[in-house]
Write a protein that holds these residues in place. Structure first.
Motif, PDB file in Angstrom:
ATOM      1  N   LEU A  83       0.441  -1.176   0.206  1.00  8.71           N
ATOM      2  CA  LEU A  83       0.026  -0.223  -0.049  1.00  8.71           C
ATOM      3  C   LEU A  83       0.453   1.114   0.041  1.00  8.71           C
ATOM      4  CD1 LEU A  83      -2.505  -0.853   2.534  1.00  8.71           C
ATOM      5  CD2 LEU A  83      -2.664  -0.708   0.185  1.00  8.71           C
ATOM      6  N   ILE A  84       2.004   1.706  -0.053  1.00  7.30           N
ATOM      7  CA  ILE A  84       3.093   2.630   0.178  1.00  7.30           C
ATOM      8  C   ILE A  84       3.027   3.487  -0.953  1.00  7.30           C
ATOM      9  CG2 ILE A  84       4.912   1.512  -1.205  1.00  7.30           C
ATOM     10  CD1 ILE A  84       4.768   3.268   2.379  1.00  7.30           C
ATOM     11  N   ALA A  85       2.304   3.260  -1.909  1.00  7.10           N
ATOM     12  CA  ALA A  85       1.920   4.127  -3.270  1.00  7.10           C
ATOM     13  C   ALA A  85       0.511   4.032  -3.903  1.00  7.10           C
ATOM     14  CB  ALA A  85       2.794   4.116  -4.228  1.00  7.10           C
ATOM     15  N   HIS A  86      -0.039   3.254  -2.634  1.00 12.77           N
ATOM     16  CA  HIS A  86      -1.796   3.256  -2.928  1.00 12.77           C
ATOM     17  C   HIS A  86      -2.622   4.088  -2.319  1.00 12.77           C
ATOM     18  CE1 HIS A  86      -5.093   1.489  -3.405  1.00 12.77           C
ATOM     19  NE2 HIS A  86      -5.022   0.655  -3.828  1.00 12.77           N
ATOM     20  N   SER A  87      -3.850   4.646  -3.178  1.00  8.56           N
ATOM     21  CA  SER A  87      -4.869   5.303  -1.968  1.00  8.56           C
ATOM     22  C   SER A  87      -5.344   4.628  -0.490  1.00  8.56           C
ATOM     23  CB  SER A  87      -5.660   5.980  -3.252  1.00  8.56           C
ATOM     24  OG  SER A  87      -6.318   4.944  -3.729  1.00  8.56           O
ATOM     25  N   GLY A  88      -5.388   3.355  -0.697  1.00  8.19           N
ATOM     26  CA  GLY A  88      -5.319   3.028   0.147  1.00  8.19           C
ATOM     27  C   GLY A  88      -4.850   3.595   1.579  1.00  8.19           C
ATOM     28  N   ALA A  89      -3.629   3.640   1.759  1.00  5.91           N
ATOM     29  CA  ALA A  89      -3.412   4.354   2.682  1.00  5.91           C
ATOM     30  C   ALA A  89      -3.085   5.621   3.122  1.00  5.91           C
ATOM     31  CB  ALA A  89      -1.973   4.050   2.809  1.00  5.91           C
ATOM     32  N   VAL A  90      -3.130   6.233   3.930  1.00  6.81           N
ATOM     33  CA  VAL A  90      -3.356   7.785   4.949  1.00  6.81           C
ATOM     34  C   VAL A  90      -1.877   8.211   4.776  1.00  6.81           C
ATOM     35  CG1 VAL A  90      -4.797   9.596   5.194  1.00  6.81           C
ATOM     36  CG2 VAL A  90      -5.304   7.256   3.971  1.00  6.81           C
ATOM     37  N   ASP A  91      -1.787   9.562   4.683  1.00 12.47           N
ATOM     38  CA  ASP A  91      -0.459  10.068   5.237  1.00 12.47           C
ATOM     39  C   ASP A  91      -0.760  10.349   6.752  1.00 12.47           C
ATOM     40  OD1 ASP A  91       0.785  10.200   2.871  1.00 12.47           O
ATOM     41  OD2 ASP A  91       0.024  11.917   1.904  1.00 12.47           O
ATOM     42  N   LEU A  92      -0.493  10.373   6.967  1.00 14.33           N
ATOM     43  CA  LEU A  92       0.060  10.632   9.099  1.00 14.33           C
ATOM     44  C   LEU A  92       1.579  11.059   9.046  1.00 14.33           C
ATOM     45  CD1 LEU A  92      -1.391  10.271  11.473  1.00 14.33           C
ATOM     46  CD2 LEU A  92       0.239   7.812  12.295  1.00 14.33           C
ATOM     47  N   PHE A  93       1.551  12.117   9.834  1.00 16.37           N
ATOM     48  CA  PHE A  93       3.604  12.549  10.270  1.00 16.37           C
ATOM     49  C   PHE A  93       3.540  12.824  11.529  1.00 16.37           C
ATOM     50  CE2 PHE A  93       0.354  14.492   6.479  1.00 16.37           C
ATOM     51  CZ  PHE A  93       2.042  14.987   5.177  1.00 16.37           C
ATOM     52  N   GLN A  94       4.326  12.893  11.788  1.00 16.20           N
ATOM     53  CA  GLN A  94       4.656  11.683  12.975  1.00 16.20           C
ATOM     54  C   GLN A  94       6.197  13.132  13.179  1.00 16.20           C
ATOM     55  OE1 GLN A  94       3.144  10.699  15.254  1.00 16.20           O
ATOM     56  NE2 GLN A  94       2.514   9.056  14.656  1.00 16.20           N
ATOM     57  N   VAL A  98       8.879  14.515  10.470  1.00 17.80           N
ATOM     58  CA  VAL A  98       8.219  15.892  10.086  1.00 17.80           C
ATOM     59  C   VAL A  98       9.606  16.501  11.206  1.00 17.80           C
ATOM     60  CG1 VAL A  98       7.436  18.148  10.587  1.00 17.80           C
ATOM     61  CG2 VAL A  98       5.702  16.208  10.309  1.00 17.80           C
ATOM     62  N   GLU A  99      10.894  17.211  10.460  1.00 13.71           N
ATOM     63  CA  GLU A  99      11.935  17.156  11.392  1.00 13.71           C
ATOM     64  C   GLU A  99      12.067  18.972  10.830  1.00 13.71           C
ATOM     65  OE1 GLU A  99      16.502  16.229  11.763  1.00 13.71           O
ATOM     66  OE2 GLU A  99      15.431  15.525   9.930  1.00 13.71           O
ATOM     67  N   LYS A 148       9.067  17.863  23.232  1.00  7.21           N
ATOM     68  CA  LYS A 148       8.779  17.156  23.672  1.00  7.21           C
ATOM     69  C   LYS A 148       7.124  17.061  23.761  1.00  7.21           C
ATOM     70  CE  LYS A 148      13.421  16.749  25.736  1.00  7.21           C
ATOM     71  NZ  LYS A 148      13.729  16.861  26.578  1.00  7.21           N
ATOM     72  N   GLY A 149       7.097  16.056  23.639  1.00  5.73           N
ATOM     73  CA  GLY A 149       5.017  15.433  24.024  1.00  5.73           C
ATOM     74  C   GLY A 149       4.892  13.998  24.085  1.00  5.73           C
ATOM     75  N   SER A 150       3.867  13.727  23.299  1.00 11.88           N
ATOM     76  CA  SER A 150       3.673  11.842  23.823  1.00 11.88           C
ATOM     77  C   SER A 150       3.166  11.769  22.156  1.00 11.88           C
ATOM     78  CB  SER A 150       2.119  12.437  23.807  1.00 11.88           C
ATOM     79  OG  SER A 150       1.132  13.041  23.464  1.00 11.88           O
ATOM     80  N   GLY A 151       3.938  12.072  20.655  1.00 11.01           N
ATOM     81  CA  GLY A 151       4.037  11.563  19.991  1.00 11.01           C
ATOM     82  C   GLY A 151       5.067   9.728  19.980  1.00 11.01           C
ATOM     83  N   PRO A 152       4.791   9.586  19.140  1.00  7.87           N
ATOM     84  CA  PRO A 152       5.620   7.636  19.096  1.00  7.87           C
ATOM     85  C   PRO A 152       7.301   8.310  19.168  1.00  7.87           C
ATOM     86  CG  PRO A 152       4.538   8.243  16.831  1.00  7.87           C
ATOM     87  CD  PRO A 152       4.131   9.527  17.719  1.00  7.87           C
TER      88      PRO A 152
END
Length: 488
Positions: free
Chosen positions: A392-403, A439-440, A409-413
Motif C-alpha cells: 500500500l506504500i503508493a496506494h490510495s488505500g493508505a493515508v499520510d500520517l505525520f510524526q 517531520v523534522e 517534546k510530547g506524547s508522539g511515538p
C-alpha cells in the motif's frame, strides 16, 4: 542543551508557573491577616495548563494557593477578546457536575468563566485565583490593574529572583493515552479458534449492520474498497447453516490465514458471504480449504461482496498480540512495549491503549495500533508483523500520517509532539492504513506546536522544517492504526 533563565517565582504558585508579576511584592500593605493588593501589570499569555484546555491561552493575574482568597476589582485591556476566569477552592468530592479546572486531576478548582467577548472591561471578583483566558491557541497580551485584598494563608506573598534551568519545551496533552475497550468476535482457522475485532468497513450499510450487532462503532473507510488483492486475505461469513455466534447468527467466521502465516496475513479481509443450497446437509466448516471445496462441489454458494473489513486478530491458534506488563495508562507513558492492556475472554473484550493526535483540521483524534511493517517497528510497538501491508506504500488505500522526530517534546511515538493525520473519520479518504512521514525542524529550538496539516505545509514552504517518508531498515513502512472513539 538546557538554557539558564532568570524568572520571578511566586511562592505557592503551581509548579508549571504560567507568568510572574514582578512588581507586586512592594505593593502589598499589611492589615493583620489581610493584605491589600494593588498593581498595574502587562502580561503575555501562554498555553493553558488545565486539562482539556491544551489548545487555549491563559494569562494568570492572581495565582491559586491553598487557603488563599482574593476579592476586589480588576480593569483590563487586551490585544484580543478574552474571557475572565475566576477559580474557587473546592475538593474533588465537591465537584458534582459544575465546571472545574485542574492541572493534574488531583487538585480541582471550581471554574467561573465570564465570556465578555471584549478587548477591555472591568470586573468585580472573589475567588482563589484570577486570570484572562482565550479559547484559541493565539497568544495575547493584556494590561491589567487590580485593586483588592488577599485573605488567609499565606499572610505574605514573597517575590524571589532565582535562577532556574529551563527544560526543553514540551507539550503533553491531557488524556494523551486512554483505554479503549473493544468487543471481540470468535473466528476459525484450520479448526482452531481465532479472536478478532472489527474496526472499519468499506461499505457504509455493512458497517452499520455490524456496529448494531456488536454495540460498538465500525467506522466507514471507503478508501480500502479498492485495496489490491495481494494485500487482502479472505473472511467467510455465513448467512445460513448451523446456528452460532457468527455475524449473521450462524457458525463463526472462517479466515484464510493468521499472523503465523506472516507472508500471507493481512488484517484487511475481503468479505465472502456463504449460503448453503437447499437440500444440502449443513455442517460446521473449520477451514477455508473445506469451504472452497464445498463450493466447487455445488453444496454452497459464494457472494464475493467486494466489501473489505479491517479485522485485526487478537489471538490465533499458536499466538497472541503482546499484552503490556505495565497496566497503568498515563499521558507520558512509553509508546512501545505492547498496545494491549487486557484480553478478557470471558467478557469477549480487548482493551487497547488509544493514542491522541490531531486530525488534518486540528480536531482531536484517537487511534489504536494493531499491526505494521516492517518487522522492526512492529516488534518495538508490540504489534503483529504484516509484510503484505507494504503493497500500500503508493496506494490510495493508505493515508499520510505525520510524526515529529524533533522539536517540542510530547506524547508522539518518537517522544515529540503528537502527530497530525492527513484524514479523519468521516473524510472520504480516511483509511485505517497509514503511510508514515517524519517531520523534522531545521532549528529545533525554534520549533512550535503544530496542529493541522496546513501548519505543516506552511512551515515547510517557509523552509523551517522538512518532511520525508519514513523508511525504517530501508523498508516501506505502513501501520494499521484505526481511528476510534474510545469514549463510546
Amino acid at each position: 542543551m538546557l538554557n539558564k533563565l532568570i524568572v520571578f517565582l511566586v511562592i505557592g504558585i503551581f509548579t508549571i508557573g504560567i507568568i510572574s508579576i514582578s512588581t507586586i511584592s512592594d505593593q502589598f500593605a499589611n492589615a493583620g491577616s489581610t493584605k491589600k493588593v494593588h498593581f498595574t501589570q502587562t502580561i503575555t499569555s501562554s498555553q493553558d495548563p488545565g486539562q482539556g484546555h491544551e489548545n487555549h491561552q491563559l494569562a494568570l493575574i492572581l495565582s491559586p494557593n491553598e487557603g488563599t482568597l482574593y476579592d476586589g476589582s480588576m480593569t483590563f485591556t487586551s490585544s484580543d477578546p478574552v474571557q475572565i476566569v475566576v477559580l474557587h477552592e473546592i475538593t474533588s468530592q465537591d465537584a458534582k457536575g459544575q465546571p472545574t479546572w485542574t492541572v493534574d486531576g488531583k487538585t480541582v478548582y471550581g471554574l467561573s468563566l465570564i465570556d465578555l467577548k471584549e478587548k477591555s472591561g472591568s470586573f468585580e471578583f472573589t475567588g482563589a485565583a484570577l486570570a484572562l483566558h482565550s479559547p484559541n491557541s493565539k497568544e495575547f497580551t493584556s494590561t491589567v490593574s487590580v485593586d483588592g485584598w488577599i485573605r488567609g494563608q499565606p499572610t505574605e506573598v514573597i517575590m524571589q529572583k532565582i535562577e532556574l534551568e529551563k527544560e526543553d519545551p514540551s507539550l503533553f496533552l491531557s488524556r494523551a493515552n486512554v483505554p479503549a475497550t473493544i468487543p471481540m468476535h470468535k473466528g476459525i482457522y484450520n479448526g482452531n479458534q481465532v479472536l478478532y475485532i472489527i474496526t472499519d468497513g468499506s461499505d457504509e450499510d455493512f458497517a452499520k449492520t455490524i456496529s448494531g450487532k456488536q454495540g460498538w462503532n465500525v467506522e466507514v473507510a471507503s478508501a480500502i474498497s479498492n485495496i489490491p488483492e495481494n494485500t487482502l486475505q479472505k473472511i467467510f461469513i455465513f448467512k445460513n447453516g448451523v446456528k452460532g455466534d457468527g455475524i449473521y447468527g450462524f457458525q463463526n467466521e472462517v479466515f484464510s490465514s493468521t499472523p503465523s502465516q506472516e507472508s500471507q496475513y493481512s488484517a484487511l479481509n475481503s468479505v465472502i458471504e456463504v449460503t448453503w443450497k437447499k437440500g444440502q446437509k449443513e455442517t460446521i466448516f473449520e477451514s477455508a480449504t473445506d469451504i472452497i471445496t464445498a463450493q466447487e462441489n455445488g453444496r454452497i454458494e459464494f457472494d464475493e461482496t467486494g466489501i473489505v473489513l479491517n479485522t485485526p486478530q487478537i489471538t490465533w491458534p499458536d499466538g497472541t498480540m503482546k499484552v503490556r506488563s505495565d497496566k497503568e495508562i498515563f499521558d507520558d507513558m512509553q509508546y512501545g512495549g505492547g498496545q494491549i492492556i487486557e484480553i478478557n475472554k470471558e467478557e469477549m473484550t480487548v482493551t487497547f491503549v488509544a493514542h491522541r493526535g490531531w486530525g488534518p483540521d486540528g480536531r482531536t483524534i484517537y487511534y489504536i495500533v494493531t499491526d505494521a511493517t516492517p518487522l522492526g517497528p512492529a516488534e518495538t510497538m508490540g504489534v503483529v508483523s504484516s509484510p503484505t501491508s507494504a503493497n500500500l506504500i503508493a496506494h490510495s488505500g493508505a493515508v499520510d500520517l505525520f510524526q515529529f522526530k524533533n522539536g517540542i517534546k510530547g506524547s508522539g511515538p518518537l517522544g515529540y509532539q503528537a502527530g497530525i493525520a492527513g484524514a479523519a473519520l468521516d473524510d472520504k479518504n480516511y483509511s485505517p492504513m497509514w503511510r508514515i512521514y517524519l517531520v523534522e525542524w531545521n532549528d529545533p529550538e525554534s520549533a512550535k506546536i503544530l496542529e493541522t496539516k496546513a501548519d505543516i505545509d506552511s512551515f515547510r514552504a517557509d523552509g523551517l522544517l522538512s518532511v520525508s517518508i519514513a523508511r525504517p531498515l530501508n523498508s516501506d513502512h505502513i501501520v494499521n492504526c484505526p481511528f476510534i472513539d474510545p469514549f463510546q
